[in-house]
Design a protein around this motif. Structure first.
Motif, PDB file in Angstrom:
ATOM      1  N   MET A  39       0.826  -1.223   0.000  1.00 29.40           N
ATOM      2  CA  MET A  39       0.000   0.000   0.000  1.00 29.40           C
ATOM      3  C   MET A  39       0.859   1.271   0.000  1.00 29.40           C
ATOM      4  O   MET A  39       0.534   2.249   0.682  1.00 29.40           O
ATOM      5  N   GLY A  40       1.953   1.243  -0.721  1.00 35.88           N
ATOM      6  CA  GLY A  40       2.821   2.423  -0.812  1.00 35.88           C
ATOM      7  C   GLY A  40       3.570   2.722   0.475  1.00 35.88           C
ATOM      8  O   GLY A  40       4.117   3.805   0.649  1.00 35.88           O
ATOM      9  N   THR A  41       3.613   1.757   1.405  1.00 35.53           N
ATOM     10  CA  THR A  41       4.320   1.968   2.661  1.00 35.53           C
ATOM     11  C   THR A  41       4.909   0.625   3.117  1.00 35.53           C
ATOM     12  O   THR A  41       5.031  -0.294   2.306  1.00 35.53           O
ATOM     13  N   THR A  42       5.293   0.544   4.383  1.00 35.20           N
ATOM     14  CA  THR A  42       5.872  -0.713   4.868  1.00 35.20           C
ATOM     15  C   THR A  42       4.944  -1.351   5.892  1.00 35.20           C
ATOM     16  O   THR A  42       4.093  -0.683   6.465  1.00 35.20           O
ATOM     17  N   TYR A  43       5.121  -2.666   6.091  1.00 35.26           N
ATOM     18  CA  TYR A  43       4.385  -3.314   7.176  1.00 35.26           C
ATOM     19  C   TYR A  43       5.351  -4.103   8.040  1.00 35.26           C
ATOM     20  O   TYR A  43       6.460  -4.457   7.610  1.00 35.26           O
ATOM     21  N   SER A  44       4.939  -4.364   9.278  1.00 38.66           N
ATOM     22  CA  SER A  44       5.721  -5.251  10.128  1.00 38.66           C
ATOM     23  C   SER A  44       4.772  -6.069  10.994  1.00 38.66           C
ATOM     24  O   SER A  44       3.690  -5.604  11.358  1.00 38.66           O
ATOM     25  N   VAL A  45       5.186  -7.293  11.257  1.00 41.88           N
ATOM     26  CA  VAL A  45       4.414  -8.197  12.104  1.00 41.88           C
ATOM     27  C   VAL A  45       5.377  -8.707  13.163  1.00 41.88           C
ATOM     28  O   VAL A  45       6.394  -9.306  12.839  1.00 41.88           O
ATOM     29  N   ARG A  46       5.067  -8.416  14.435  1.00 45.99           N
ATOM     30  CA  ARG A  46       5.909  -8.899  15.532  1.00 45.99           C
ATOM     31  C   ARG A  46       5.138  -9.942  16.318  1.00 45.99           C
ATOM     32  O   ARG A  46       3.977  -9.731  16.663  1.00 45.99           O
ATOM     33  N   ILE A  47       5.779 -11.057  16.571  1.00 46.67           N
ATOM     34  CA  ILE A  47       5.113 -12.172  17.242  1.00 46.67           C
ATOM     35  C   ILE A  47       5.963 -12.587  18.440  1.00 46.67           C
ATOM     36  O   ILE A  47       7.182 -12.716  18.325  1.00 46.67           O
ATOM     37  N   ALA A  48       5.297 -12.810  19.577  1.00 46.33           N
ATOM     38  CA  ALA A  48       5.992 -13.391  20.736  1.00 46.33           C
ATOM     39  C   ALA A  48       5.659 -14.872  20.771  1.00 46.33           C
ATOM     40  O   ALA A  48       4.532 -15.260  20.463  1.00 46.33           O
ATOM     41  N   GLY A  49       6.629 -15.678  21.123  1.00 52.50           N
ATOM     42  CA  GLY A  49       6.394 -17.125  21.134  1.00 52.50           C
ATOM     43  C   GLY A  49       6.749 -17.724  19.798  1.00 52.50           C
ATOM     44  O   GLY A  49       7.164 -17.022  18.875  1.00 52.50           O
ATOM     45  N   ARG A  50       6.598 -19.044  19.708  1.00 53.63           N
ATOM     46  CA  ARG A  50       7.047 -19.749  18.517  1.00 53.63           C
ATOM     47  C   ARG A  50       5.841 -20.227  17.717  1.00 53.63           C
ATOM     48  O   ARG A  50       5.092 -21.082  18.186  1.00 53.63           O
ATOM     49  N   PRO A  51       5.593 -19.679  16.516  1.00 53.74           N
ATOM     50  CA  PRO A  51       4.443 -20.145  15.742  1.00 53.74           C
ATOM     51  C   PRO A  51       4.638 -21.591  15.271  1.00 53.74           C
ATOM     52  O   PRO A  51       5.773 -22.063  15.148  1.00 53.74           O
ATOM     53  N   ALA A  52       3.506 -22.249  15.004  1.00 54.61           N
ATOM     54  CA  ALA A  52       3.577 -23.655  14.588  1.00 54.61           C
ATOM     55  C   ALA A  52       4.110 -23.791  13.163  1.00 54.61           C
ATOM     56  O   ALA A  52       4.575 -24.855  12.771  1.00 54.61           O
TER      57      ALA A  52
END
Ligand code: AMP
Ligand code: MG
Length: 346
Positions: A39-52
């Motif tokens: 969308m003309g910008t940046t994204y970030s996804v922060r996760i705590a813990g360990r995803p499966a």
């Protein structure tokens, strides 16, 4: 050396290594950050813990979902669903995809709730002022503003179920003020569907939070000070600690241009046809979901502090922080009564 001794040494070394690893894990709690552009910008996804699932798989799922949202709602893409709808003639029923229907329904509901301060048909005016996909000269003649104003209006977009009918020729739908928030919510749903419960999802500064950070604390979210000279994220004025909810900011301090009539920017008051008051530098909204927060943040920029604050106080679950800039460039902050407490940045 006897075989038994070798095995013994091996076992001791292994146990020591395991112990060290466990200790290291306590010091280095599991956390994963994924980043990208959309969308003309940046994204970030922060996760705590360990995803499966693996980070690569998760990133692929997020990219795919963002692709769907953009293919539906990007007015910058001439092949998107919304571009096809904007090119379609009036008075013909147009069937919408699920995403577009949800976002347009929310946009029209907000238009009604703000008596047209928010208006997803405002695109031609945004273009006229030089901020849309079809950049205009940037300083239109008053006659041109009035002429376009007569052609817009959310009441000319009739949505029944998943069928949209434009009742005025040339009506354009622009969901830029709310689609980013929907994108954030859509990514959060991808995480939820994969069993992830502790995260911050952010697109261009608008975000949704759930659960705890890797240290087991509520997530700390930095609130920027309006400062056009500072790179994004570097002029933090405060931190809020959240375990749930969304924050979205709408502002004029990063997107504006200087013109003969003063500073011009990309949020238009549909009732006057002119950009909103430049004294209101930005509004940050707290809401249960990011689509709601994003739409309301833009709407409050148009309503202004007085009317906007009354609007917010009448709605439980919605909070806002208004930042006004005085003539001497001093900033004045006004909070609604339940806005999450601000703490000094660490
Ligand atoms: P945001 O950054 O979420 O405040 O969205 C700003 C964008 O929303 C602008 O670039 C325009 O495309 C669009 N927009 C401008 N004024 C309005 C308005 N009054 N109602 C709805 N959308 C608007
Ligand atoms: Mg918005």
């Amino acid at each position: 050396m006897q075989r038994r001794t070798v095995w013994l040494i091996f076992a001791v070394v292994l146990l020591a290594a395991l112990g060290f690893w466990r200790q290291w894990q306590v010091l280095q709690p599991d956390a994963l950050t994924l980043r990208g552009e959309t969308m003309g910008t940046t994204y970030s996804v922060r996760i705590a813990g360990r995803p499966a699932l693996s980070a690569e798989r998760l990133q692929a799922l997020l990219t795919e979902r963002l692709g769907q949202v953009n293919a539906s709602m990007s007015t910058w893409d001439p092949r998107s669903e919304i571009s096809r709808i904007n090119a379609a003639p009036a008075d013909t029923p147009l069937r919408l995809g699920a995403d577009l229907r949800i976002v347009l329904a929310a946009a029209l509901a907000l238009s009604r709730a703000t008596d047209g301060a928010f208006d997803p048909t405002v695109g031609p005016l945004v273009n006229l002022w030089g901020f849309g996909p079809d950049r205009g000269s940037g300083e239109p003649l008053p006659g041109a503003v009035a002429e376009i104003q007569r052609r817009i209006g959310y009441r000319h977009a009739e949505l029944e179920g998943d069928v949209l009918t434009k009742t005025r020729e040339g009506l354009q739908i622009d969901l830029s003020a709310i689609a980013k928030g929907f994108g954030v919510d859509a990514l959060a749903r991808v995480l939820e569907a994969n069993g992830i419960r502790d995260y911050v999802v952010e697109i261009g500064g608008d975000l949704v939070v759930r659960g705890h950070n890797p240290q087991g604390q509520p997530w700390g979210i930095g609130i920027e000070r309006p400062d056009e000279a500072a790179p994004p994220g570097e002029a933090l004025q405060a931190v809020v600690r959240l375990e749930a909810g969304a924050l979205a900011t709408s502002g004029t301090y990063r997107r504006f241009k200087r013109a003969q009539g003063g500073v011009r920017h990309h949020i238009i008051d549909p009732r006057t046809g002119y950009p909103t008051q430049p004294t209101l530098a930005e509004v940050t909204v707290y809401a249960p979901d990011c689509m709601t927060a994003d739409g309301i943040a833009t709407a409050l920029m148009v309503l202004g502090v007085r009317e906007g604050m009354a609007w917010v106080e009448a709605r439980p679950g919605i909070e806002a922080l208004f930042v006004e800039e005085g003539a001497d460039r001093t900033l004045r902050r006004q909070f609604s009564s339940g806005f999450p407490a601000l703490q000094p940045p660490q």
